[in-house]
Design a protein around this motif. Structure first.
Motif, PDB file in Angstrom:
ATOM      1  N   PHE A  69       0.789  -1.290   0.047  1.00 46.86           N
ATOM      2  CA  PHE A  69       0.209   0.068   0.042  1.00 46.86           C
ATOM      3  C   PHE A  69       0.842   1.246   0.117  1.00 46.86           C
ATOM      4  CE2 PHE A  69       0.685   1.332   4.531  1.00 46.86           C
ATOM      5  CZ  PHE A  69       0.636   0.072   5.170  1.00 46.86           C
ATOM      6  N   GLU A  70       2.104   1.283  -0.251  1.00 49.06           N
ATOM      7  CA  GLU A  70       2.866   2.457  -0.349  1.00 49.06           C
ATOM      8  C   GLU A  70       3.392   2.607  -1.600  1.00 49.06           C
ATOM      9  OE1 GLU A  70       4.167   5.179   1.124  1.00 49.06           O
ATOM     10  OE2 GLU A  70       2.552   5.085   2.732  1.00 49.06           O
ATOM     11  N   SER A  71       3.377   3.687  -2.432  1.00 49.30           N
ATOM     12  CA  SER A  71       3.697   3.657  -4.046  1.00 49.30           C
ATOM     13  C   SER A  71       4.847   3.346  -4.264  1.00 49.30           C
ATOM     14  CB  SER A  71       3.121   4.961  -4.451  1.00 49.30           C
ATOM     15  OG  SER A  71       3.827   6.106  -3.648  1.00 49.30           O
ATOM     16  N   GLY A  72       5.883   3.690  -3.314  1.00 45.36           N
ATOM     17  CA  GLY A  72       7.208   3.408  -3.472  1.00 45.36           C
ATOM     18  C   GLY A  72       7.396   1.867  -3.367  1.00 45.36           C
ATOM     19  N   ALA A  73       6.828   1.399  -2.595  1.00 47.19           N
ATOM     20  CA  ALA A  73       6.898  -0.239  -2.332  1.00 47.19           C
ATOM     21  C   ALA A  73       6.297  -1.154  -3.377  1.00 47.19           C
ATOM     22  CB  ALA A  73       6.332  -0.668  -1.060  1.00 47.19           C
ATOM     23  N   ILE A  74       5.387  -0.381  -3.981  1.00 48.53           N
ATOM     24  CA  ILE A  74       4.542  -0.953  -4.810  1.00 48.53           C
ATOM     25  C   ILE A  74       5.482  -1.106  -6.222  1.00 48.53           C
ATOM     26  CG2 ILE A  74       2.841  -0.531  -6.837  1.00 48.53           C
ATOM     27  CD1 ILE A  74       0.884   0.592  -4.410  1.00 48.53           C
ATOM     28  N   LEU A  75       6.112   0.188  -6.475  1.00 47.85           N
ATOM     29  CA  LEU A  75       7.120   0.021  -7.646  1.00 47.85           C
ATOM     30  C   LEU A  75       8.374  -0.809  -7.519  1.00 47.85           C
ATOM     31  CD1 LEU A  75       7.428   3.831  -8.075  1.00 47.85           C
ATOM     32  CD2 LEU A  75       6.127   2.469  -9.409  1.00 47.85           C
ATOM     33  N   ILE A  76       8.783  -0.918  -6.285  1.00 47.55           N
ATOM     34  CA  ILE A  76       9.672  -2.063  -6.083  1.00 47.55           C
ATOM     35  C   ILE A  76       9.147  -3.346  -6.407  1.00 47.55           C
ATOM     36  CG2 ILE A  76      11.293  -3.166  -4.262  1.00 47.55           C
ATOM     37  CD1 ILE A  76      11.811  -0.401  -3.163  1.00 47.55           C
ATOM     38  N   TYR A  77       8.149  -3.611  -5.808  1.00 44.51           N
ATOM     39  CA  TYR A  77       7.558  -4.925  -5.869  1.00 44.51           C
ATOM     40  C   TYR A  77       7.253  -5.326  -7.290  1.00 44.51           C
ATOM     41  CZ  TYR A  77       4.374  -8.936  -5.459  1.00 44.51           C
ATOM     42  OH  TYR A  77       3.553 -10.269  -5.772  1.00 44.51           O
ATOM     43  N   LEU A  78       6.707  -4.416  -7.995  1.00 53.88           N
ATOM     44  CA  LEU A  78       6.143  -4.674  -9.558  1.00 53.88           C
ATOM     45  C   LEU A  78       7.655  -4.831 -10.356  1.00 53.88           C
ATOM     46  CD1 LEU A  78       3.406  -2.391  -9.978  1.00 53.88           C
ATOM     47  CD2 LEU A  78       2.998  -4.735  -9.568  1.00 53.88           C
ATOM     48  N   ALA A  79       8.530  -4.020  -9.895  1.00 51.11           N
ATOM     49  CA  ALA A  79       9.782  -4.125 -10.937  1.00 51.11           C
ATOM     50  C   ALA A  79      10.622  -5.672 -10.443  1.00 51.11           C
ATOM     51  CB  ALA A  79      10.681  -3.250 -10.099  1.00 51.11           C
ATOM     52  N   GLU A  80      10.333  -6.145  -9.196  1.00 51.90           N
ATOM     53  CA  GLU A  80      11.082  -7.336  -8.920  1.00 51.90           C
ATOM     54  C   GLU A  80      10.182  -8.464  -9.429  1.00 51.90           C
ATOM     55  OE1 GLU A  80      11.931  -7.590  -5.021  1.00 51.90           O
ATOM     56  OE2 GLU A  80      14.175  -6.443  -5.203  1.00 51.90           O
ATOM     57  N   LYS A  81       8.938  -8.295  -9.345  1.00 54.42           N
ATOM     58  CA  LYS A  81       7.811  -9.314  -9.976  1.00 54.42           C
ATOM     59  C   LYS A  81       8.275  -9.605 -11.469  1.00 54.42           C
ATOM     60  CE  LYS A  81       3.251 -11.043 -10.449  1.00 54.42           C
ATOM     61  NZ  LYS A  81       2.994 -11.912  -9.420  1.00 54.42           N
ATOM     62  N   ALA A  82       8.314  -8.294 -12.159  1.00 58.55           N
ATOM     63  CA  ALA A  82       8.194  -8.313 -13.576  1.00 58.55           C
ATOM     64  C   ALA A  82      10.025  -8.558 -14.108  1.00 58.55           C
ATOM     65  CB  ALA A  82       7.959  -6.932 -14.256  1.00 58.55           C
ATOM     66  N   GLY A  83      10.907  -8.275 -13.316  1.00 59.82           N
ATOM     67  CA  GLY A  83      12.364  -8.245 -13.518  1.00 59.82           C
ATOM     68  C   GLY A  83      12.723  -7.318 -14.622  1.00 59.82           C
ATOM     69  N   GLN A  84      12.105  -5.857 -14.413  1.00 56.57           N
ATOM     70  CA  GLN A  84      12.386  -4.735 -15.097  1.00 56.57           C
ATOM     71  C   GLN A  84      12.449  -3.584 -14.301  1.00 56.57           C
ATOM     72  OE1 GLN A  84       9.602  -4.204 -18.456  1.00 56.57           O
ATOM     73  NE2 GLN A  84       8.733  -6.212 -18.294  1.00 56.57           N
TER      74      GLN A  84
END
Ligand SMILES: N[C@@H](CCC(=O)N[C@@H](CS)C(=O)NCC(=O)O)C(=O)O
Length: 211
Positions: A69-84
């Motif tokens: 629920f924090e936008s910065g953490a969302i960015l890190i999560y999605l970057a790691e999930k997508a590998g991008q």
């Protein structure tokens, strides 16, 4: 499947632009912030902060659902999930994280403070510290300007650090700032504005007022 709870605001757009950039499948649940839907019990059980954005991924890292629920953490999560958009090389990675934290802290909080006060001034309520926040917001812009000296992005390549800052700079006019005083930032802003995923992400979820 990822569910994005959001509205097309500066913080919401960080998540929607990122989802569009990396191409992960997602559905959007538009949140009626004007009706305080974000403070309703059902949503507070998902996001105790009662704000947007928030994502729920029913296929989290261990195969179980996960909520961020924090936008910065969302960015890190999605970057790691997508590998991008978050480099593995440690030097570049910490450069990205440094600017991501700067954007999540200074850029977001000075932006929020100025927007809130400008909006309440429009409703006829004056805030005695608006000028102080505007000065601090302008100082933050000058930090971004220095960070972009001689480079196209905040790190060696386009990354989640750029996505964390860009939706706030998108609203520079509302904050009373001209990008003409910040030529590096202006070039960076325009370069990123041209990205098709950014243009798509700006419209998620669709809203009918200019914002
Ligand atoms: N630290 C949070 C801030 C989120 C935030 O302030 N979101 C605003 C929209 S840009 C919001 O939900 N406002 C509604 C409210 O304050 O109730 C993040 O980075 O995700």
């Amino acid at each position: 499947m990822i569910t994005l709870y959001s509205k097309a605001t500066s913080n919401g757009r960080k998540a929607s632009i990122m989802l569009e950039e990396v191409g992960l499948e997602y559905v959007v649940r538009a949140m009626a912030l004007d009706k305080k839907e974000q403070k309703e019990n059902w949503y507070l059980q998902i996001n105790p902060n009662g704000r947007i954005p928030c994502i729920v991924d029913d296929q989290g890292p261990n195969g179980d659902p996960v909520t961020i629920f924090e936008s910065g953490a969302i960015l890190i999560y999605l970057a790691e999930k997508a590998g991008q958009l978050l480099p593995l090389d440690p030097v570049a990675r910490f450069e990205v994280l440094n600017w991501l934290f700067f954007a999540s802290g200074h850029v977001t909080h000075t932006g929020l403070a100025v927007m809130w006060q400008v909006r309440s001034r429009e409703r006829g309520e004056e805030h005695s510290n608006l000028k102080l926040w505007q000065a601090e917001n302008a100082r933050v812009y000058s930090v971004l300007e220095r960070g972009l000296e001689g480079r196209k992005y905040f790190s060696v390549d386009y990354s989640i650090a750029d996505i964390a800052a860009w939706p706030w700079i998108y609203r520079h006019q509302l904050a009373g700032i001209s990008l003409d005083k910040f030529p590096n930032l202006k070039n960076w802003f325009e370069r990123i504005a041209d990205r098709p995923a950014v243009q798509r992400g700006l419209q998620v979820p669709p809203r009918n007022d200019a914002f």
